[in-house]
Each structure stands twice: as C-alpha cells, then as structure tokens.
Design a protein around this motif. Structure first.
Motif, PDB file in Angstrom:
ATOM      1  N   VAL A  50      43.875  35.103  47.907  1.00 32.70           N
ATOM      2  CA  VAL A  50      42.892  33.844  48.303  1.00 32.70           C
ATOM      3  C   VAL A  50      41.784  34.577  48.664  1.00 32.70           C
ATOM      4  CG1 VAL A  50      42.439  32.344  50.273  1.00 32.70           C
ATOM      5  CG2 VAL A  50      44.882  32.648  49.409  1.00 32.70           C
ATOM      6  N   LEU A  51      40.545  34.267  48.261  1.00 34.94           N
ATOM      7  CA  LEU A  51      39.276  34.990  48.285  1.00 34.94           C
ATOM      8  C   LEU A  51      38.224  33.879  48.533  1.00 34.94           C
ATOM      9  CD1 LEU A  51      39.359  36.969  45.084  1.00 34.94           C
ATOM     10  CD2 LEU A  51      39.701  37.877  47.420  1.00 34.94           C
ATOM     11  N   VAL A  52      37.508  34.233  49.734  1.00 36.65           N
ATOM     12  CA  VAL A  52      36.478  33.245  50.214  1.00 36.65           C
ATOM     13  C   VAL A  52      35.195  34.124  50.221  1.00 36.65           C
ATOM     14  CG1 VAL A  52      35.751  31.851  52.070  1.00 36.65           C
ATOM     15  CG2 VAL A  52      38.168  31.865  51.433  1.00 36.65           C
ATOM     16  N   ILE A  66      42.002  30.533  44.809  1.00 34.71           N
ATOM     17  CA  ILE A  66      43.236  30.636  45.243  1.00 34.71           C
ATOM     18  C   ILE A  66      43.998  30.660  43.879  1.00 34.71           C
ATOM     19  CG2 ILE A  66      45.289  29.393  46.501  1.00 34.71           C
ATOM     20  CD1 ILE A  66      41.974  27.941  46.606  1.00 34.71           C
ATOM     21  N   SER A  67      44.973  31.844  43.890  1.00 37.54           N
ATOM     22  CA  SER A  67      45.753  32.001  42.729  1.00 37.54           C
ATOM     23  C   SER A  67      47.184  32.007  43.111  1.00 37.54           C
ATOM     24  CB  SER A  67      45.296  33.176  42.010  1.00 37.54           C
ATOM     25  OG  SER A  67      45.605  34.299  42.649  1.00 37.54           O
ATOM     26  N   ARG A  68      48.079  31.870  42.043  1.00 35.55           N
ATOM     27  CA  ARG A  68      49.541  31.998  42.311  1.00 35.55           C
ATOM     28  C   ARG A  68      49.938  32.783  41.032  1.00 35.55           C
ATOM     29  NH1 ARG A  68      52.105  28.657  46.214  1.00 35.55           N
ATOM     30  NH2 ARG A  68      50.801  27.193  47.156  1.00 35.55           N
ATOM     31  N   ARG A  74      52.023  35.345  34.304  1.00 31.49           N
ATOM     32  CA  ARG A  74      50.539  34.828  34.170  1.00 31.49           C
ATOM     33  C   ARG A  74      49.934  34.397  35.629  1.00 31.49           C
ATOM     34  NH1 ARG A  74      50.771  29.770  30.311  1.00 31.49           N
ATOM     35  NH2 ARG A  74      52.729  29.669  31.410  1.00 31.49           N
ATOM     36  N   TYR A  75      48.893  33.781  35.768  1.00 26.96           N
ATOM     37  CA  TYR A  75      48.084  33.575  37.036  1.00 26.96           C
ATOM     38  C   TYR A  75      47.602  32.109  36.982  1.00 26.96           C
ATOM     39  CZ  TYR A  75      48.586  38.135  38.470  1.00 26.96           C
ATOM     40  OH  TYR A  75      49.195  39.605  38.913  1.00 26.96           O
ATOM     41  N   ALA A  76      48.074  31.133  37.877  1.00 23.01           N
ATOM     42  CA  ALA A  76      47.450  29.810  38.066  1.00 23.01           C
ATOM     43  C   ALA A  76      46.305  30.096  39.027  1.00 23.01           C
ATOM     44  CB  ALA A  76      48.494  28.883  38.454  1.00 23.01           C
ATOM     45  N   LEU A  77      44.919  29.723  38.670  1.00 24.87           N
ATOM     46  CA  LEU A  77      43.971  30.003  39.574  1.00 24.87           C
ATOM     47  C   LEU A  77      42.959  28.657  39.502  1.00 24.87           C
ATOM     48  CD1 LEU A  77      42.011  32.089  40.718  1.00 24.87           C
ATOM     49  CD2 LEU A  77      40.491  31.751  38.598  1.00 24.87           C
ATOM     50  N   ALA A  78      42.753  28.291  40.904  1.00 24.01           N
ATOM     51  CA  ALA A  78      41.917  27.261  41.208  1.00 24.01           C
ATOM     52  C   ALA A  78      40.830  27.782  41.843  1.00 24.01           C
ATOM     53  CB  ALA A  78      42.560  26.112  42.097  1.00 24.01           C
ATOM     54  N   GLY A  79      39.463  27.247  41.554  1.00 24.79           N
ATOM     55  CA  GLY A  79      38.376  27.566  42.103  1.00 24.79           C
ATOM     56  C   GLY A  79      37.619  26.341  42.740  1.00 24.79           C
ATOM     57  N   GLY A 112      29.533  38.103  41.159  1.00 31.66           N
ATOM     58  CA  GLY A 112      28.881  36.835  41.194  1.00 31.66           C
ATOM     59  C   GLY A 112      27.721  36.779  42.323  1.00 31.66           C
ATOM     60  N   PRO A 113      26.891  35.822  42.175  1.00 30.59           N
ATOM     61  CA  PRO A 113      25.599  35.661  42.954  1.00 30.59           C
ATOM     62  C   PRO A 113      25.959  35.357  44.299  1.00 30.59           C
ATOM     63  CG  PRO A 113      26.121  33.579  41.632  1.00 30.59           C
ATOM     64  CD  PRO A 113      27.160  34.503  41.112  1.00 30.59           C
ATOM     65  N   VAL A 114      26.908  35.074  44.863  1.00 29.33           N
ATOM     66  CA  VAL A 114      26.993  34.556  46.094  1.00 29.33           C
ATOM     67  C   VAL A 114      27.426  35.713  47.098  1.00 29.33           C
ATOM     68  CG1 VAL A 114      27.686  32.082  45.524  1.00 29.33           C
ATOM     69  CG2 VAL A 114      29.567  34.013  45.952  1.00 29.33           C
ATOM     70  N   GLY A 115      27.711  36.796  46.750  1.00 31.79           N
ATOM     71  CA  GLY A 115      27.920  37.862  47.463  1.00 31.79           C
ATOM     72  C   GLY A 115      29.264  38.131  47.593  1.00 31.79           C
ATOM     73  N   GLU A 116      29.697  38.976  48.564  1.00 23.48           N
ATOM     74  CA  GLU A 116      31.100  39.401  48.621  1.00 23.48           C
ATOM     75  C   GLU A 116      32.278  38.324  49.064  1.00 23.48           C
ATOM     76  OE1 GLU A 116      33.664  42.501  51.409  1.00 23.48           O
ATOM     77  OE2 GLU A 116      31.456  42.063  52.230  1.00 23.48           O
ATOM     78  N   LEU A 117      33.347  38.565  48.014  1.00 26.36           N
ATOM     79  CA  LEU A 117      34.438  37.909  48.418  1.00 26.36           C
ATOM     80  C   LEU A 117      35.271  38.361  49.438  1.00 26.36           C
ATOM     81  CD1 LEU A 117      35.181  36.384  44.786  1.00 26.36           C
ATOM     82  CD2 LEU A 117      34.028  35.030  46.981  1.00 26.36           C
ATOM     83  N   VAL A 118      35.969  37.652  50.350  1.00 26.06           N
ATOM     84  CA  VAL A 118      36.835  38.417  51.221  1.00 26.06           C
ATOM     85  C   VAL A 118      38.320  37.793  51.188  1.00 26.06           C
ATOM     86  CG1 VAL A 118      35.080  39.406  52.899  1.00 26.06           C
ATOM     87  CG2 VAL A 118      35.970  37.121  53.104  1.00 26.06           C
ATOM     88  N   ARG A 119      39.109  38.450  51.527  1.00 23.21           N
ATOM     89  CA  ARG A 119      40.598  37.853  51.401  1.00 23.21           C
ATOM     90  C   ARG A 119      40.794  37.024  52.696  1.00 23.21           C
ATOM     91  NH1 ARG A 119      43.295  39.623  47.177  1.00 23.21           N
ATOM     92  NH2 ARG A 119      42.795  41.294  45.926  1.00 23.21           N
ATOM     93  N   GLN A 120      41.457  35.964  52.611  1.00 21.22           N
ATOM     94  CA  GLN A 120      41.763  35.241  53.690  1.00 21.22           C
ATOM     95  C   GLN A 120      43.333  34.695  53.512  1.00 21.22           C
ATOM     96  OE1 GLN A 120      40.120  34.925  56.416  1.00 21.22           O
ATOM     97  NE2 GLN A 120      38.227  35.043  56.195  1.00 21.22           N
ATOM     98  N   GLU A 121      43.883  34.106  54.749  1.00 23.63           N
ATOM     99  CA  GLU A 121      45.048  33.573  54.538  1.00 23.63           C
ATOM    100  C   GLU A 121      44.998  32.172  54.056  1.00 23.63           C
ATOM    101  OE1 GLU A 121      47.938  34.926  55.790  1.00 23.63           O
ATOM    102  OE2 GLU A 121      46.808  36.693  56.221  1.00 23.63           O
ATOM    103  N   PRO A 122      46.241  31.807  53.216  1.00 20.61           N
ATOM    104  CA  PRO A 122      46.323  30.703  52.718  1.00 20.61           C
ATOM    105  C   PRO A 122      45.941  29.517  53.400  1.00 20.61           C
ATOM    106  CG  PRO A 122      47.849  32.062  51.685  1.00 20.61           C
ATOM    107  CD  PRO A 122      47.294  32.713  53.061  1.00 20.61           C
TER     108      PRO A 122
END
Length: 210
Positions: A50-52, A66-68, A74-79, A112-122
């Motif tokens: 989970v990355l925000v 969010i990925s599972r 394999r990984y299921a990923l939603a952006g 990516g262009p939006v800067g750092e992604l940080v891990r968060q809780e689901p």
C-alpha cells in the motif's frame, strides 16, 4: 458468367468476414469475463503493498497504489488517482502483473513525478480514497468509471480502523487545478459545476463548500 462468379465470391467473403467478427466478439467477451472473474478472486488475496504519495495533500493530486499477492505468485494492482483539492477519484487502473514484472513496476512508480511514495496501512488507503470520493460527490463530481472495478481491490478492508481525519480542498475550499489531459471543454464543465455547487451551498446558508 464472370460477373456471377465475382458476385458469388463477394458473398462468400462477406459471410467469412461475419463469421470472423463473431468469433472475435465471442473471444473478446470471454476474455473480459475471464479477467473480471480473475480480478474478483484477486481481492481475496493477501495485501502486498500500500503506497501513498508523501506530499499528496500538498500537491493536491497523486496515485494511491494497492496490490495483493495471488496464490500463483502474480500481483493484482490497482492505482487510484486522487485529487484532494476538488475532483476526488480522477482516474483509476487495475492490472495483474507477473511476479517477475512487479518489482520493476514498483521501481518505476517510485521514480515518478509526484515524489516519494510511502507505505501506509490498508485502512488508511481505503478511508483516504473513499473520503476523497465523498468530498467530490458533494461538489457534484462522480469517481472515474474505472474506479468501480479498481476499487474492488479494497475487499473487506475496514476504513474505520484508520484514526486519521482527512481535510480536502485547499485551505478548506475546493480548488480546481487543471491536469495535462484536461481539455478546455472539460475545464469549463468542472468550473461550471463548482460554481453551481457554490450557489447550492449559499442557498443552504453555508458560507463555504467543505
């Protein structure tokens, strides 16, 4: 006689084209159904990442990932592209990655262009996305159509487990900042909708849209 032969060949060609289109249509529909079933099954798999964006509320827009991890590796990923200033869920995508492809994709979005992604809780991610969508609905903006599928990635995650209260808009008020893909017609429609929302709030005796 030659004309009759040509006419016959033309009819045969048309029939063959119709058969080919029917086969392609059936195959395409089967593929769509298969992907839908696959995605529905994926939402029951364990959460992987989970990355925000760390600067989401400062920038006003960014993608929540969010990925599972599926049983076959394999990984299921939603952006889900979230506009915290105005539009809520502005875009969404969903994809299933091969296990070997997934790490490279994570590296790509981290750069990516939006800067750092940080891990968060689901629960944080779900509450953030759903609260942003609710804020935008209050202004008259519905989530992007693909969110109907991409949002299934949340499965049974309980947003009530997130203690954070999110504040949307800029300084408490909605602010539209056009994106690179927002054409002039879209910009006019959004600004008009914001104006109508402001009038509704004024009629209701509210001094600002929140």
């Amino acid at each position: 006689m030659a004309l009759d032969q040509k006419a016959l060949q033309k009819k045969r060609a048309k029939r063959e084209m119709k058969r080919k289109q029917a086969r392609q249509g059936a195959s395409g529909q089967s593929g769509v159904l298969s992907k839908a079933r696959e995605w529905a099954a994926a939402v029951r798999a364990p959460i992987a990442d989970v990355l925000v964006p760390a600067s989401l509320f400062e920038a006003g827009i960014g993608t929540v990932w969010i990925s599972r991890l599926l049983p076959d590796g394999r990984y299921a990923l939603a952006g889900i592209l979230v506009d915290t200033y105005c539009l809520g869920v502005k875009n969404a995508l969903f994809k299933i990655f091969e296990g070997a492809e997934y790490p490279a994709f994570l590296d790509k979005i981290q750069d990516g262009p939006v800067g750092e992604l940080v891990r968060q809780e689901p629960a944080y991610a779900r509450k953030l996305v759903e609260d942003a969508a609710a804020y935008a609905r209050n202004l008259g903006f519905e989530p992007h159509p693909d969110y109907r599928i991409a949002g299934l990635i949340f499965g049974d995650i309980d947003p009530a487990e997130c203690p954070v209260d999110f504040t949307f808009g800029m300084n408490g008020r909605p602010m539209y900042i056009e994106g690179p893909d927002d054409n002039p017609a879209m910009q006019r429609r959004i600004l008009k909708q914001l104006g109508q929302a402001a009038l509704r709030q004024a009629d209701a005796g509210v001094d600002q849209i929140s």
